[in-house]
Design an enzyme around this catalytic site. Sequence first.
Site, PDB file in Angstrom:
ATOM      1  CE  LYS A 289      -6.002  -0.149   1.829  1.00 64.32           C
ATOM      2  NZ  LYS A 289      -6.676  -0.756   2.984  1.00 64.32           N
TER       3      LYS A 289
ATOM      4  CD  GLU B  50      -2.752   1.364   2.468  1.00 65.86           C
ATOM      5  OE1 GLU B  50      -2.667   0.497   3.363  1.00 65.86           O
ATOM      6  OE2 GLU B  50      -3.543   2.303   2.519  1.00 65.86           O
TER       7      GLU B  50
END
Length: 346
Positions: free
Chosen positions: A225, A183
């Site tokens: 992500k 992420e």
Amino acid sequence: MNLADLNKVARAMVAPGKGILAADESSGTIKKRFDAIQVESTEETRRDYREMLFRSTEAMSKHVSGVILYDETIWQNAKDGTPLVKLIEQSGAIPGIKVDEGTQALPQCPGELVTVGLDRLAERLKKYYERGARFAKWRAVIDIGAGTDGRGIPSMTAISVNAHALARYAALCQAAQIVPIVEPEVLMDGDHDIDRCYDVTQRVLNKTFQELRVQRVELEGMVLKPNMAISGKKCPKQASVDEVAEKTVRMLKACVPAAVPGIAFLSGGQSDEDATAHLNAMNRIGNLPWRLTFSYGRALQAAPLKAWSGRPENIAAGQRAFTHRARMNALATKGEWEAGLEKKVA
Ligand code: 13P
């Protein structure tokens, strides 16, 4: 490492019609959320709140593929003594764990942050695996702004050290038979426009995938992500839903190899409905090499948190609100959401 099994878990995380519940707020962050509804944040209230979500049978069994937990939560039991991890497993969803330990100021780079938590990560991953975690999350934070020395941020230094740490984390996860959610979040807090967000995010994604390759991370065994390409919250000109969808898809196609099974977006401070509308519009474009789904925190939890407001008599209302948002986002993973459906609250 068994790549076939990692790939199986990664594909289940991004299965059509399902997405990830990010319920991994640190104790500091959940306190802020509880303050807003005037609920004291204690070990017990945090447990009660999360137990309410994990016992939302319809949302969990139909629309949620996995749940990201915070360290405290993964060791907690429900009121009746059942481990919360077991509740998640019983619903058919996969338990996951946030393993980064937050951010620290990055030396020589005023206003910029580096995510920490690599020390002893291998041992921690082993314990989390034994407890049932099959995927993990590490969030890097990249801010866009004017900076203090006239050069503007982000610096290449911040992008580079954070990409390096993300790849170190991802490689350690795969060695521990845990699927890493990678992420790299470019914040939407500033007054920058969508094109600046696009440029910065493209640089961040390119550097991140370069590091993942250097450190031999298997792309089939991870989930990305990212943020969407979106206008800063304070930008006077807000891009439309279609522009966000079109630019985000173009950006991802340029940066994310097709070997990655899926991309699960963060919501990053978008309104609940915007987060759903954007995901829906991207999936309507179609013809994508990876699955596109959600891994929302705020955009899934704002409504149930408010409906619950810390009162046991509101548990059913909180679960209804959660189920509604989960269902709306599940439809968006298939491009089947429409604004009119928002009014028919379950
Ligand atoms: P938001 O959807 O609230 O941005 O949270 C997702 C997340 O996990 C951030 O790390």
